[in-house]
Scaffold this motif. Structure first.
Motif, short mmCIF file in Angstrom:
data_model
loop_
_atom_site.label_atom_id
_atom_site.label_comp_id
_atom_site.label_asym_id
_atom_site.label_seq_id
_atom_site.Cartn_x
_atom_site.Cartn_y
_atom_site.Cartn_z
N VAL A 181 1.28 -1.11 0.39
CA VAL A 181 -0.09 0.06 0.28
C VAL A 181 1.39 1.23 0.52
O VAL A 181 1.42 0.92 0.82
CB VAL A 181 -0.92 0.02 1.04
CG1 VAL A 181 -1.63 1.80 0.94
CG2 VAL A 181 -1.74 -1.12 1.39
N VAL A 182 0.57 2.24 -1.49
CA VAL A 182 1.27 3.54 -1.07
C VAL A 182 1.15 4.71 -0.93
O VAL A 182 -0.17 5.05 -1.75
CB VAL A 182 2.92 2.98 -2.52
CG1 VAL A 182 3.65 2.14 -2.67
CG2 VAL A 182 1.47 2.78 -3.52
N ASP A 183 1.39 5.46 -0.13
CA ASP A 183 0.69 6.89 0.38
C ASP A 183 1.37 7.64 -0.15
O ASP A 183 2.67 8.18 -0.42
CB ASP A 183 0.44 6.88 1.67
CG ASP A 183 0.00 8.21 1.57
OD1 ASP A 183 -0.22 9.32 0.88
OD2 ASP A 183 -0.53 8.96 3.24
N THR A 184 1.56 8.21 -1.83
CA THR A 184 2.55 8.73 -2.50
C THR A 184 2.61 9.69 -2.30
O THR A 184 3.49 10.15 -2.92
CB THR A 184 2.19 8.27 -4.24
OG1 THR A 184 1.11 9.01 -4.53
CG2 THR A 184 2.83 7.15 -4.69
N PHE A 185 1.64 10.14 -1.62
CA PHE A 185 1.40 12.23 -1.46
C PHE A 185 1.97 12.14 -0.10
O PHE A 185 1.59 13.45 0.65
CB PHE A 185 0.06 12.32 -2.12
CG PHE A 185 0.17 12.88 -3.26
CD1 PHE A 185 0.60 14.04 -4.17
CD2 PHE A 185 -0.64 12.06 -3.95
CE1 PHE A 185 0.58 13.90 -5.29
CE2 PHE A 185 -1.02 12.52 -5.43
CZ PHE A 185 -0.39 13.44 -5.69
N ASN A 186 1.72 11.08 0.97
CA ASN A 186 1.66 11.46 2.35
C ASN A 186 1.37 11.86 2.63
O ASN A 186 1.78 13.24 3.86
CB ASN A 186 4.07 11.46 2.11
CG ASN A 186 4.49 11.27 3.53
OD1 ASN A 186 3.95 10.39 4.58
ND2 ASN A 186 4.65 12.34 4.41
N ASP A 187 0.05 12.06 2.83
CA ASP A 187 -0.82 13.10 3.61
C ASP A 187 -1.81 11.48 3.86
O ASP A 187 -3.01 12.83 4.70
CB ASP A 187 -1.17 13.83 1.87
CG ASP A 187 -2.14 13.26 1.44
OD1 ASP A 187 -2.33 11.61 1.28
OD2 ASP A 187 -2.78 13.77 0.50
N GLN A 188 -1.84 10.64 4.12
CA GLN A 188 -3.01 9.86 5.34
C GLN A 188 -4.37 10.22 4.44
O GLN A 188 -4.86 9.55 5.74
CB GLN A 188 -2.80 10.85 6.51
CG GLN A 188 -0.81 10.44 6.74
CD GLN A 188 -0.78 10.59 8.20
OE1 GLN A 188 -1.95 10.99 8.95
NE2 GLN A 188 0.55 11.48 8.58
N ARG A 189 -4.53 9.77 3.11
CA ARG A 189 -5.83 9.78 2.83
C ARG A 189 -6.10 8.94 1.69
O ARG A 189 -7.70 8.29 1.84
CB ARG A 189 -6.31 11.90 2.66
CG ARG A 189 -6.08 12.71 3.53
CD ARG A 189 -6.51 14.38 2.94
NE ARG A 189 -6.74 15.25 4.65
CZ ARG A 189 -5.51 15.73 4.51
NH1 ARG A 189 -4.21 15.71 4.70
NH2 ARG A 189 -5.52 16.36 6.26
N ARG A 190 -5.39 9.26 0.69
CA ARG A 190 -5.61 8.05 -0.47
C ARG A 190 -4.31 7.08 -0.65
O ARG A 190 -3.09 7.79 -0.45
CB ARG A 190 -5.46 9.03 -1.31
CG ARG A 190 -6.38 8.37 -2.94
CD ARG A 190 -7.09 9.35 -4.33
NE ARG A 190 -7.72 8.74 -5.16
CZ ARG A 190 -6.58 8.25 -6.13
NH1 ARG A 190 -5.23 8.87 -6.76
NH2 ARG A 190 -7.49 7.90 -7.32
#
Length: 772
Positions: free
Chosen positions: A146-155
């Motif tokens: 699972v990768v949160d590419t924007f590192n914003d903990q939302r998507r």
């Protein structure tokens, strides 16, 4: 849309007053429910702020070594990789040592993220893995990231593969709590089962991801997972998870790197051709009339303008259903049935348009000639918009007691605009605009929404929508709709509390009689409803035969907008997760519901059970017994409903899925009103990872006892319909596909005295993706 904005402030004020009027007693109930020291004081004081990103799992190195995606882990590129061990079991055990060893390797080569898994197993013969269709291997042994590419903990993006390499990819919208497997990316995977376990390799092109443009090193949130199904379905990870928190992505660790990540041109052109011919019979005694071959060329274009901005265009798309929807029983149902979206153009970035109220449901766009979409994320801002020219205009007319539908034989234009902004570390505010118009018809909608997360255990979501609608005069008269232009509004406010052992929610929602969301799926209006629920959870520990127990209660009350009671009810329930991946839930409900000038008291029981006694075998059963309203005759009745289903992998290639529904409605004296029998049977032979052959049969039998009907002429005594389909599929990737199939329908009723074939269809669909 001017009239919508003109009345927005007035309606918003009305909604705000209603929310405040509800919030005071609602919050009082919550405080009362959770003020007991044994429930809250220790729970809330111990809640840490979201700080999981402080856990750095390492730096993903850059490598230019050659590799092959074959599941064998013998390429030199893995010697350069970051190695992490999946040493934590987060379910059903709570952050205990993993029972088996799993090593994951992460590396990037500038064009793609490369991931490999070495999944050890003390008994490789017990590995559960079957050749399946895409996104269908969640009951197997599988691994992924699972990768949160924007590192914003939302998507986040999710990529999984079972031990044979069957792909599953999803998007995770943590704001709305939605995990969506309908999204498909083009990536490569392979899996091999050996004498010490299995290995999986993945190549995920950066062109399939969205991420912020940055010079130098980036930080991505990440989870690395293995699912190990045996007596229990164990979830193994590199990240411990704290139960009861209102977020998942906020608990992930992170990796650094990707300074050399290049998204590539990310330009795809997908031409397609669909050929369909349908023969039909106009009357039982007539011959089958041969139809013309309908040839429909189409074109889809996807352009990643930036790593965080994507445009989609479709010209003359084929939006026909390749595979039959799962059959649903609509007897004695007053509201429209929901069928999920399956069409690729609308599935791209679908989560960008999600809101608490289902105001965007793209299956309302039935037959578009052209469509365009733009979705993107820039910093704290996320947006999406699409426009489509539809050859027909399908309408859903909601009401307090039921819904109806119609289709206008005129073209329409549909437009949706969605914007969401992140606020703080875990909250969002958003706006939505939709509009659909045709000759003599229009529907406009505008609204605001948000989610506020407080101290990690508490959250509030809300949405307000205002609509303006005008139907053609003949449509308004035929469906008892308001004449001329009319406005309406709807809102929803939900408070949620969750901890490791307790949860609660309080909800207020309202849709006034004139509210319409014609690009969404809102089937009920003229309703004002309040609801409260709470429950307690016991987590199983070592030495206990069960894994999880839960008891809870829900209560609600709904009124018409004139203040009269529409429905009120309460439910007590118990659920348990146990051995052999079993689950049991028992509900006891007592409702009072209005129908046709009367209030009916309805008591009912519901039970659902599920078990996976061995690999490849999943057995489910739901049963319901109790009071129900006979809507046709406006009287109290007794309903029995049994719905067994089984999914059985006979071997690595063969899959049988059977869903059966038996339903019967009786008078209180025991006389049958109707019985219904619905069968959905699907047999699949999966040749390999790319191709399958599937045979589907759907049969529905309805037998009605007209002797107990108040108006026997309004119904048929018996009807039988049988539909079948043979489908062959070959998929090189989600965009390069070949479908060939044949389907036919048969009917027997008062007109068609014997089971007679009414129509038959043969179809061929081909599309090919060029990535430039």
């Amino acid at each position: 849309m001017r009239c919508v904005f003109r009345s927005l402030s007035l309606r918003f004020g009305r909604a705000a007053l209603a929310v405040l009027a509800f919030a005071l007693p609602g919050l009082a109930l919550v405080v009362l429910a959770f003020a007991l020291p044994s429930l809250v004081l220790a729970e809330v004081s111990a809640v840490p702020e979201a700080a999981a990103r402080a856990r750095i799992l390492g730096v993903v190195p850059h490598s230019t070594q050659a590799f092959e995606i074959d599941g064998r882990l013998d390429d030199a590129v893995w010697r350069d990789a970051l190695v992490v061990q999946l040493d934590v079991e987060t379910g059903p055990g709570e952050n205990v040592a993993a029972p088996v060893r799993t090593d994951a390797y992460l590396v990037e080569n500038g064009a793609a993220l490369l991931v490999a898994f070495d999944a050890k197993d003390p008994d490789p013969s017990a590995i559960r893995a079957y050749l399946r269709d895409r996104d269908a291997a969640f009951d197997d042994d599988f691994v992924g990231i699972v990768v949160d590419t924007f590192n914003d903990q939302r998507r986040a993006f999710e990529f999984f593969a079972n031990a044979l390499g069957v792909q599953m990819d999803l998007t995770n919208d943590d704001v709305n709590g939605r995990e969506d497997s309908s999204w498909n990316a083009i990536w490569r995977s392979a899996g091999v089962i050996g004498d010490r376990g299995y290995a999986v390799e993945m190549e995920i092109p950066f062109s399939q991801l969205r991420f912020a443009q940055a010079d130098g090193e980036q930080t991505w949130g990440i989870d690395v997972l293995r699912f190990y199904p045996r007596q229990d379905r164990m979830r193994l990870s590199v990240n411990p998870l704290e139960r009861g928190r209102n977020c998942y992505l906020c608990q992930l660790g992170s990796v650094k790197g990707f300074a050399a990540a290049e998204p590539g041109k990310d330009f795809e052109i997908v031409p397609s051709l669909t050929v369909t011919r349908t023969d039909s019979r106009a009357a039982p005694a007539s011959e089958m009339a041969a139809g013309d071959a309908d040839k429909e060329p189409g074109l889809d274009v996807r352009w990643g303008i930036l790593p965080s901005l994507t445009a989609n265009l479709t010209l003359n798309p084929d939006f026909s259903q390749v595979e039959a929807d799962v059959a649903q029983l609509g007897v004695n149902r007053q509201f429209a049935l929901f069928f999920p979206e399956t069409r690729p153009f609308f599935l791209e970035g679908a989560d960008y348009f999600a809101t608490p109220i289902n105001a965007v449901f793209t299956r309302t766009v039935a037959d578009p000639d052209v469509g365009a979409k733009l979705t993107g994320t820039f910093g704290d801002n996320t947006f999406g918009t699409f426009i489509a020219e539809d050859a027909v205009t399908n309408l859903l007319f909601p009401g307090a007691l039921g819904s109806s539908s119609d289709s206008l034989d005129r073209s329409s234009r549909a437009m949706v605009g969605r914007y969401r902004r992140s606020v703080g570390t875990a909250s969002t505010l958003g706006a939505l605009v939709t509009e659909r118009s045709a000759a003599g018809y229009r529907n406009s909608l505008v609204g605001v929404d948000g989610r506020i997360r407080i101290h990690d255990r508490h959250s509030v979501t809300f949405q307000y929508l205002g609509s303006s609608t005008e139907y053609p005069q003949e449509v308004a008269l035929a469906h008892d709709q308001p004449a001329g232009s009319f406005d309406g509004d709807a809102y929803q406010v939900v408070y949620r509390f969750s901890s490791r052992n307790w949860w609660a929610n309080v909800r207020q929602e309202s849709e006034d009689p004139n509210f319409r969301a014609d690009l969404g799926f809102v089937t009920q209006v003229d309703r004002d409803q309040r609801q409260i629920g709470f429950g307690h959870v016991w987590q199983g520990g070592e030495g206990q035969w069960w894994n999880r127990l839960e008891v809870g209660a829900n209560a609600f009350v709904s009124h018409f907008f004139d203040g009269a009671l529409l429905e009120r009810g309460r439910t007590l329930y118990f659920s348990m997760e146990g051995p052999l991946q079993s689950y049991v839930e028992i509900d006891r409900s007592a409702n009072t519901r209005f129908w046709n000038g009367q209030l009916f008291d309805l008591d009912s029981w519901f039970m659902y059970s599920q078990i996976r006694p061995r690999g490849g075998l999943n057995i489910n059963m739901s049963m319901e017994r109790g009071d129900e309203i006979d809507h046709t005759n406006s009287r109290l009745a007794k309903q029995s409903r049994i719905q067994p289903s089984v999914s059985w992998n006979v071997n690595r290639h063969a899959l049988l899925r059977l869903q059966q529904t038996f339903e019967r409605l009786d008078t209180p004296e025991g006389a049958k009103i109707y019985s219904a029998d619905l069968t959905d049977l699907r047999l699949t032979w999966q040749f390999n990872l790319r191709s399958f052959l599937r045979f589907t049969v759907q049969r529905q039998l309805l037998d009605q006892n007209l002797a107990v009907f108040y108006d026997p002429g309004a119904a048929e005594p018996r009807s039988l319909s049988v539909g079948s389909q043979v489908l062959y599929s070959y998929q090189l990737n989600p965009e390069t596909v070949l479908y060939a199939g044949y389907s036919n329908n048969q009917l027997e009723d008062d007109v068609w005295r014997d089971l007679t074939q009414t129509d038959r269809t043969i179809f061929l669909k081909f599309s090919y993706a060029w990535a430039l």
